[in-house]
Write a protein that holds these residues in place. Structure first.
Motif, PDB file in Angstrom:
ATOM      1  N   GLY A 128      -1.968 -28.776 -21.009  1.00 41.32           N
ATOM      2  CA  GLY A 128      -2.756 -29.909 -21.470  1.00 41.32           C
ATOM      3  C   GLY A 128      -2.007 -31.216 -21.582  1.00 41.32           C
ATOM      4  N   VAL A 129      -1.115 -31.512 -20.626  1.00 37.79           N
ATOM      5  CA  VAL A 129      -0.378 -32.774 -20.685  1.00 37.79           C
ATOM      6  C   VAL A 129      -1.234 -33.905 -20.130  1.00 37.79           C
ATOM      7  N   TYR A 130      -1.001 -35.088 -20.638  1.00 39.98           N
ATOM      8  CA  TYR A 130      -1.768 -36.244 -20.195  1.00 39.98           C
ATOM      9  C   TYR A 130      -0.858 -37.452 -19.992  1.00 39.98           C
ATOM     10  N   ALA A 131      -0.074 -37.786 -21.010  1.00 42.14           N
ATOM     11  CA  ALA A 131       0.796 -38.962 -20.938  1.00 42.14           C
ATOM     12  C   ALA A 131       2.060 -38.637 -20.134  1.00 42.14           C
ATOM     13  N   PRO A 132       2.700 -39.660 -19.572  1.00 48.30           N
ATOM     14  CA  PRO A 132       3.911 -39.433 -18.765  1.00 48.30           C
ATOM     15  C   PRO A 132       5.054 -38.821 -19.578  1.00 48.30           C
ATOM     16  N   ILE A 133       5.839 -37.985 -18.915  1.00 48.96           N
ATOM     17  CA  ILE A 133       7.050 -37.412 -19.505  1.00 48.96           C
ATOM     18  C   ILE A 133       8.214 -37.727 -18.570  1.00 48.96           C
ATOM     19  N   THR A 134       9.188 -38.455 -19.071  1.00 48.64           N
ATOM     20  CA  THR A 134      10.341 -38.862 -18.277  1.00 48.64           C
ATOM     21  C   THR A 134      11.581 -38.112 -18.723  1.00 48.64           C
ATOM     22  N   VAL A 135      12.294 -37.537 -17.765  1.00 43.85           N
ATOM     23  CA  VAL A 135      13.564 -36.874 -18.047  1.00 43.85           C
ATOM     24  C   VAL A 135      14.695 -37.798 -17.599  1.00 43.85           C
ATOM     25  N   VAL A 136      15.551 -38.168 -18.544  1.00 41.95           N
ATOM     26  CA  VAL A 136      16.731 -38.984 -18.252  1.00 41.95           C
ATOM     27  C   VAL A 136      17.926 -38.029 -18.261  1.00 41.95           C
ATOM     28  N   ARG A 137      18.360 -37.645 -17.082  1.00 41.32           N
ATOM     29  CA  ARG A 137      19.356 -36.581 -16.918  1.00 41.32           C
ATOM     30  C   ARG A 137      20.718 -37.162 -16.549  1.00 41.32           C
ATOM     31  N   MET A 138      21.760 -36.583 -17.113  1.00 39.39           N
ATOM     32  CA  MET A 138      23.103 -36.922 -16.645  1.00 39.39           C
ATOM     33  C   MET A 138      23.239 -36.577 -15.169  1.00 39.39           C
ATOM     34  N   ALA A 139      23.818 -37.476 -14.390  1.00 39.13           N
ATOM     35  CA  ALA A 139      24.010 -37.226 -12.966  1.00 39.13           C
ATOM     36  C   ALA A 139      25.378 -36.625 -12.666  1.00 39.13           C
ATOM     37  N   VAL A 140      26.271 -36.625 -13.646  1.00 37.90           N
ATOM     38  CA  VAL A 140      27.639 -36.132 -13.451  1.00 37.90           C
ATOM     39  C   VAL A 140      28.034 -35.281 -14.657  1.00 37.90           C
ATOM     40  N   ASP A 141      29.214 -34.683 -14.557  1.00 34.36           N
ATOM     41  CA  ASP A 141      29.783 -33.889 -15.649  1.00 34.36           C
ATOM     42  C   ASP A 141      28.970 -32.626 -15.922  1.00 34.36           C
ATOM     43  N   ASP A 142      29.249 -31.999 -17.048  1.00 30.56           N
ATOM     44  CA  ASP A 142      28.592 -30.781 -17.509  1.00 30.56           C
ATOM     45  C   ASP A 142      28.899 -29.619 -16.556  1.00 30.56           C
ATOM     46  N   ALA A 143      27.899 -28.806 -16.226  1.00 29.16           N
ATOM     47  CA  ALA A 143      28.141 -27.568 -15.480  1.00 29.16           C
ATOM     48  C   ALA A 143      28.462 -27.794 -14.007  1.00 29.16           C
ATOM     49  N   TYR A 144      28.130 -28.953 -13.477  1.00 33.73           N
ATOM     50  CA  TYR A 144      28.278 -29.177 -12.042  1.00 33.73           C
ATOM     51  C   TYR A 144      29.687 -29.666 -11.720  1.00 33.73           C
ATOM     52  N   ASN A 145      30.233 -29.116 -10.645  1.00 35.68           N
ATOM     53  CA  ASN A 145      31.608 -29.374 -10.226  1.00 35.68           C
ATOM     54  C   ASN A 145      32.632 -28.853 -11.239  1.00 35.68           C
ATOM     55  N   ALA A 146      32.209 -27.962 -12.109  1.00 38.85           N
ATOM     56  CA  ALA A 146      33.139 -27.345 -13.044  1.00 38.85           C
ATOM     57  C   ALA A 146      34.047 -26.357 -12.299  1.00 38.85           C
ATOM     58  N   LYS A 147      35.254 -26.208 -12.780  1.00 41.84           N
ATOM     59  CA  LYS A 147      36.177 -25.237 -12.198  1.00 41.84           C
ATOM     60  C   LYS A 147      35.752 -23.841 -12.636  1.00 41.84           C
ATOM     61  N   GLU A 148      35.685 -22.899 -11.690  1.00 40.92           N
ATOM     62  CA  GLU A 148      35.274 -21.534 -12.003  1.00 40.92           C
ATOM     63  C   GLU A 148      36.284 -20.544 -11.433  1.00 40.92           C
ATOM     64  N   TRP A 149      36.486 -19.450 -12.132  1.00 41.13           N
ATOM     65  CA  TRP A 149      37.352 -18.408 -11.614  1.00 41.13           C
ATOM     66  C   TRP A 149      37.059 -17.092 -12.341  1.00 41.13           C
ATOM     67  N   ARG A 150      37.596 -15.997 -11.752  1.00 45.84           N
ATOM     68  CA  ARG A 150      37.439 -14.667 -12.340  1.00 45.84           C
ATOM     69  C   ARG A 150      38.798 -14.014 -12.529  1.00 45.84           C
ATOM     70  N   GLU A 151      38.838 -13.156 -13.528  1.00 45.44           N
ATOM     71  CA  GLU A 151      40.043 -12.394 -13.806  1.00 45.44           C
ATOM     72  C   GLU A 151      39.662 -10.953 -14.116  1.00 45.44           C
ATOM     73  N   GLY A 152      40.553 -10.029 -13.790  1.00 42.11           N
ATOM     74  CA  GLY A 152      40.315  -8.630 -14.086  1.00 42.11           C
ATOM     75  C   GLY A 152      39.574  -7.903 -12.981  1.00 42.11           C
ATOM     76  N   GLU A 153      39.348  -6.625 -13.202  1.00 38.56           N
ATOM     77  CA  GLU A 153      38.683  -5.779 -12.217  1.00 38.56           C
ATOM     78  C   GLU A 153      37.669  -4.882 -12.898  1.00 38.56           C
ATOM     79  N   GLY A 154      36.727  -4.368 -12.090  1.00 38.64           N
ATOM     80  CA  GLY A 154      35.740  -3.432 -12.599  1.00 38.64           C
ATOM     81  C   GLY A 154      34.939  -4.010 -13.749  1.00 38.64           C
ATOM     82  N   LEU A 155      34.675  -3.176 -14.749  1.00 43.05           N
ATOM     83  CA  LEU A 155      33.898  -3.636 -15.899  1.00 43.05           C
ATOM     84  C   LEU A 155      34.689  -4.573 -16.802  1.00 43.05           C
ATOM     85  N   ASP A 156      35.983  -4.670 -16.547  1.00 44.49           N
ATOM     86  CA  ASP A 156      36.807  -5.611 -17.304  1.00 44.49           C
ATOM     87  C   ASP A 156      36.901  -6.979 -16.635  1.00 44.49           C
ATOM     88  N   GLU A 157      36.260  -7.126 -15.463  1.00 42.49           N
ATOM     89  CA  GLU A 157      36.285  -8.428 -14.780  1.00 42.49           C
ATOM     90  C   GLU A 157      35.506  -9.461 -15.594  1.00 42.49           C
TER      91      GLU A 157
END
Length: 358
Positions: free
Chosen positions: A113-142
């Motif tokens: 039931g939305v009627y009026a405009p809804i604007t999302v002002v989103r960060m374009a940089v930082d946060d989860a994007y371009n974050a460094k990622e890696w894994r350690e360990g093996e099996g269920l301990d990975e």
């Protein structure tokens, strides 16, 4: 009045086809405003052939001219490929805000039931994007790890723009980050939102945690909202908001870069949807979002003629839908080109009438 230059960022599949439709609407003979178009081929094939050099050349042109319109592009999934041109462009132009507004499409019933405009002002940089990622360990301990960051500047720019935009549109600033479980990281963004609220006491401010924001959207109806978000939150939320109004093809997306005085320095507009390969060559895709992207780009130009043309495109596009000229996704039978033809006809008519009334 000097001629404005628009950097045209060509793309892939149906995304490129819809860009062609938007450029038909932006022709000087239609909008009565003189524009020059400088194209760059950002198709996956050319990005691979140039090893992304074409993306950086396009970014240089954007920094020079300040205005760009972009087709949807393919981002390859393989590691070591050319990656996302969007991420490269945002970094190169120092884009800090992504602006998307879900609005009612006349005669199209929204999913809730939305009627009026809804604007999302989103960060374009930082946060989860371009974050460094890696894994350690093996099996269920990975275990998988990721490092994320926020900058005080980006938090402040997003917060300030959200309140400025809300003041301009008469909306309420609503929502916020999950600072209760992340008082250091997400708490920085909350601090800047509260500070912006203090600088803008006449703008209504209703802070909510991000999970409550999702839930409370289902109860919104008559009040315009501006929702400032972190990068990842905004990516998810903006697609939902636009779809709530009937179609993800019904609204445009804007990437904004700012100078030190918080004035928009570079704007790149695009459709929020992807390349839709299943629709390529069939002339059935909805060009609304790309056409509205052109209107949004004109709205940032200071000339009165550009502002008039922007308004004419917005009105013509929504009026066409209201009066039954719709593509299949909105329950109609118009082809892509037929819809664009109707918008062009209406834009030309509006500008002719408006000129006669001056």
């Amino acid at each position: 009045m000097s001629r404005r230059t628009i950097v045209v960022l060509q793309g892939d599949q149906t995304g490129q086809e819809l860009l062609v439709e938007a450029l038909r609407v932006l022709q000087p003979g239609v909008i009565r405003y003189d524009l020059e178009f400088v194209p760059f081929d950002l198709s996956l094939e050319n990005r691979r052939a140039t090893q992304n050099a074409v993306v950086y050349e396009a970014a240089e042109a954007l920094n020079q001219f300040g205005y760009g319109i972009k087709a949807a592009t393919i981002t390859p999934e393989q590691k070591g490929d050319v990656g996302s041109p969007n991420a490269l462009l945002r970094e190169a132009i120092k884009g800090e805000v992504i602006l998307r507004t879900g609005r009612r499409i006349p005669s199209v019933r929204p999913y809730v039931g939305v009627y009026a405009p809804i604007t999302v002002v989103r960060m374009a940089v930082d946060d989860a994007y371009n974050a460094k990622e890696w894994r350690e360990g093996e099996g269920l301990d990975e275990r998988a790890y990721r490092t994320e960051k926020l900058s005080r500047r980006t938090c402040r720019v997003v917060a300030e723009y959200a309140f400025t935009y809300a003041a301009k549109t008469g909306a309420k600033v609503f929502g916020g980050p999950k600072y209760t479980v992340s008082p250091i990281y997400e708490g920085m963004f909350k601090e800047e939102l509260d500070a912006a609220a203090a600088r803008h006491p006449h703008v209504r401010y209703d802070p909510q945690l991000i999970d409550a924001t999702y839930a409370l959207l289902l109860d919104t109806s008559g009040e315009a909202l501006v929702i400032p978000t972190l990068n990842r939150d905004g990516d998810l939320l903006s697609d939902l908001v636009i779809k709530m109004f009937g179609s993800i093809a019904g609204a445009e997306s804007q990437i904004l870069s700012f100078d030190e005085n918080m004035n928009v320095r570079v704007v790149v507009t695009e459709a929020p949807h992807g390349t839709a390969p299943a629709l390529q060559g069939k002339n059935v895709a909805n060009p609304m979002a790309m056409i509205l992207a052109g209107a949004a780009l004109l709205s940032h130009m200071p000339d009165v003629a550009a502002q008039r043309a922007s308004r004419a495109i917005y009105e013509a596009t929504l009026e066409a839908v209201h009066q039954g000229v719709r593509t299949a996704d909105l329950g109609g039978h118009a082809s892509t080109t037929e819809f664009t033809d109707e918008v062009i006809r209406r834009v030309s008519s509006k500008l002719e009438v408006w000129d006669s009334l001056r």
